[in-house]
Scaffold this motif. Sequence first.
Motif, PDB file in Angstrom:
ATOM      1  N   GLN A 123     -13.787 -23.358   5.710  1.00 37.69           N
ATOM      2  CA  GLN A 123     -15.109 -22.932   5.257  1.00 37.69           C
ATOM      3  C   GLN A 123     -15.026 -21.536   4.659  1.00 37.69           C
ATOM      4  N   THR A 124     -15.789 -21.288   3.604  1.00 40.98           N
ATOM      5  CA  THR A 124     -15.820 -19.977   2.961  1.00 40.98           C
ATOM      6  C   THR A 124     -17.016 -19.185   3.460  1.00 40.98           C
ATOM      7  N   VAL A 125     -16.766 -17.945   3.837  1.00 39.86           N
ATOM      8  CA  VAL A 125     -17.846 -17.061   4.289  1.00 39.86           C
ATOM      9  C   VAL A 125     -17.993 -15.939   3.279  1.00 39.86           C
ATOM     10  N   ALA A 126     -19.227 -15.552   3.029  1.00 51.00           N
ATOM     11  CA  ALA A 126     -19.521 -14.497   2.061  1.00 51.00           C
ATOM     12  C   ALA A 126     -20.294 -13.389   2.743  1.00 51.00           C
ATOM     13  N   SER A 127     -19.863 -12.157   2.562  1.00 48.60           N
ATOM     14  CA  SER A 127     -20.521 -11.012   3.207  1.00 48.60           C
ATOM     15  C   SER A 127     -21.194 -10.110   2.186  1.00 48.60           C
ATOM     16  N   SER A 128     -21.683 -10.708   1.104  1.00 48.28           N
ATOM     17  CA  SER A 128     -22.261  -9.903   0.026  1.00 48.28           C
ATOM     18  C   SER A 128     -23.506  -9.165   0.477  1.00 48.28           C
ATOM     19  N   PHE A 129     -24.404  -9.862   1.207  1.00 46.07           N
ATOM     20  CA  PHE A 129     -25.691  -9.267   1.573  1.00 46.07           C
ATOM     21  C   PHE A 129     -25.787  -8.930   3.056  1.00 46.07           C
ATOM     22  N   SER A 130     -25.171  -9.734   3.915  1.00 42.39           N
ATOM     23  CA  SER A 130     -25.237  -9.483   5.354  1.00 42.39           C
ATOM     24  C   SER A 130     -23.971 -10.014   6.007  1.00 42.39           C
ATOM     25  N   THR A 131     -23.727  -9.549   7.204  1.00 41.70           N
ATOM     26  CA  THR A 131     -22.535  -9.982   7.925  1.00 41.70           C
ATOM     27  C   THR A 131     -22.755 -11.377   8.487  1.00 41.70           C
ATOM     28  N   PRO A 132     -21.993 -12.365   8.060  1.00 44.99           N
ATOM     29  CA  PRO A 132     -22.181 -13.718   8.594  1.00 44.99           C
ATOM     30  C   PRO A 132     -21.692 -13.809  10.031  1.00 44.99           C
ATOM     31  N   THR A 133     -22.403 -14.605  10.840  1.00 46.25           N
ATOM     32  CA  THR A 133     -22.018 -14.782  12.244  1.00 46.25           C
ATOM     33  C   THR A 133     -20.983 -15.896  12.350  1.00 46.25           C
ATOM     34  N   LEU A 134     -19.862 -15.584  12.999  1.00 48.01           N
ATOM     35  CA  LEU A 134     -18.814 -16.577  13.219  1.00 48.01           C
ATOM     36  C   LEU A 134     -18.837 -17.117  14.637  1.00 48.01           C
ATOM     37  N   PHE A 135     -19.001 -16.220  15.625  1.00 49.91           N
ATOM     38  CA  PHE A 135     -18.962 -16.610  17.034  1.00 49.91           C
ATOM     39  C   PHE A 135     -20.047 -15.857  17.802  1.00 49.91           C
ATOM     40  N   THR A 136     -20.494 -16.463  18.895  1.00 47.07           N
ATOM     41  CA  THR A 136     -21.374 -15.797  19.854  1.00 47.07           C
ATOM     42  C   THR A 136     -20.663 -15.809  21.198  1.00 47.07           C
ATOM     43  N   ILE A 137     -20.511 -14.622  21.787  1.00 44.20           N
ATOM     44  CA  ILE A 137     -19.747 -14.488  23.032  1.00 44.20           C
ATOM     45  C   ILE A 137     -20.631 -13.858  24.098  1.00 44.20           C
ATOM     46  N   ALA A 138     -20.676 -14.485  25.271  1.00 47.65           N
ATOM     47  CA  ALA A 138     -21.391 -13.931  26.432  1.00 47.65           C
ATOM     48  C   ALA A 138     -20.371 -13.236  27.325  1.00 47.65           C
ATOM     49  N   ARG A 139     -20.750 -12.049  27.814  1.00 46.83           N
ATOM     50  CA  ARG A 139     -19.778 -11.261  28.572  1.00 46.83           C
ATOM     51  C   ARG A 139     -19.390 -11.933  29.878  1.00 46.83           C
ATOM     52  N   ASP A 140     -20.400 -12.348  30.701  1.00 46.00           N
ATOM     53  CA  ASP A 140     -20.088 -12.869  32.032  1.00 46.00           C
ATOM     54  C   ASP A 140     -21.190 -13.819  32.467  1.00 46.00           C
ATOM     55  N   LEU A 141     -20.859 -15.100  32.609  1.00 44.63           N
ATOM     56  CA  LEU A 141     -21.866 -16.087  33.010  1.00 44.63           C
ATOM     57  C   LEU A 141     -22.112 -16.090  34.508  1.00 44.63           C
ATOM     58  N   LYS A 142     -21.385 -15.283  35.262  1.00 44.21           N
ATOM     59  CA  LYS A 142     -21.647 -15.188  36.697  1.00 44.21           C
ATOM     60  C   LYS A 142     -22.812 -14.257  37.002  1.00 44.21           C
ATOM     61  N   ASN A 143     -23.223 -13.521  36.000  1.00 40.23           N
ATOM     62  CA  ASN A 143     -24.407 -12.663  36.129  1.00 40.23           C
ATOM     63  C   ASN A 143     -25.317 -12.939  34.941  1.00 40.23           C
ATOM     64  N   MET A 144     -26.436 -13.590  35.229  1.00 37.70           N
ATOM     65  CA  MET A 144     -27.380 -13.966  34.184  1.00 37.70           C
ATOM     66  C   MET A 144     -28.673 -13.173  34.348  1.00 37.70           C
ATOM     67  N   GLN A 145     -29.580 -13.368  33.417  1.00 37.12           N
ATOM     68  CA  GLN A 145     -30.898 -12.763  33.505  1.00 37.12           C
ATOM     69  C   GLN A 145     -31.939 -13.749  32.993  1.00 37.12           C
TER      70      GLN A 145
END
Length: 422
Positions: free
Chosen positions: A188-210
């Motif tokens: 897949q081609t990603v373009a960052s011309s106008f904004s930073t495209p999101t590739l991944f979402t990472i949660a720090r620690d699922l043992k502590n939620m809110q």
Amino acid sequence: MEAKTKKKLLIFGGSLALVGLAFLFFSPRQKSVTFTTKVIARDTVRATVTATGSVAPVDEVTVGTQVSGEVKKIYVDFNSHVKKGQLLAELDKSTLQERLNQTNAQLQSAISTLTLARQNYARTKELYDKKAATKMELESVQNSLNQANASVSQAQINVKEAKLNLSYAEIYSPIDGVVLGKEVEEGQTVASSFSTPTLFTIARDLKNMQVKANIDEADIGAVKVGQKVSFTVDSYSDEFSGEISQIRLSPVTTNNVVTYTVIVTAPNPDEKLYPGMTANIVIVTDEQVNLVVPVSATNYSPTEEVLNALPKPEGKNGEHKGEHAVDGKTDATAMAKPAGKNVKTKEVWIKKGAEIHPRRVQVGLGDGINYIVNAGLAEGDSVVTNAVVGVKEKKQNGKNFFGPSRPKSGAKNSSLQGPPAH
């Protein structure tokens, strides 16, 4: 004459039957009352605020790219556990490498130009010192030297930028955590011309939620940081616990309803809670332990039918005598002046033996089921919550007015027997 006598006897018998029916249906019947009561005892009353919210990680980071290009390789997938600095993906580097090569060539050219400018300046300066060159010639080579220096500096900046962009082709994890989202695939081609495209979402620690909950403006005044919270999610029958860590002052208005976002910390050692789950939360805003009285007792008031069915106590004209007591002391005016600003006065009916008496009591915190008793009741008192009026059935002795009495079980009615068997 005999026929007239029989007629009189029939009329007399019919009159007796009518009198019996009138006595049966119009004679006063004794009524009875069945009370439902509750014994006063100690219990816990909690004031609560309910709301809904969503479960979310405490820290959630979106990872993007600052350069455009084709995704060459992806090293992680959904739910992958990653460490800080771990390589997540690579973009195609060919274009970025060519750009770096180009800037390096420009830098070498600028350096050569700078070397020539320095040599020209040195020769011209020597001639100027011997008065063989004019000042204008010296200033011209000086300007060329300055431009050559600037060109080298710019070329060096371009090289650094090209190297940095080339490094951006490798995507690394900024934190330790779990990959919650993967927005791209290899090729897949990603373009960052106008904004930073999101590739991944990472949660720090699922043992502590809110839990992010929306509290109505009518209830937010009772909510404080540090209050205990219990909540449930549709996936489990378990009840989870937490604590309010933040109350965000920025209001949210939806359809003219104003709410405030409250953050609840929620330990998740077994990782049962998933991001995005809907949480039904209950915030305990106050909690007291004391004698309690049911709300149903404070709402109960006997009807005239109930009072008339009660046995008449000894008193003036046989009327029911009421009592108003505070801390066990009978005083009809004691409850007229409440002891505190938020004290409520309620009336309950106390059952003693076969009699009931009204009593004014002071109540405090309530949860819709019970009130805390501040004054007026003692442990062991029985308060009435409901009453049902019935009729006492009298045992009928003698024969039925309408015919022979019903034979007992096993007995035979001679009028219904046939001829004896031979």
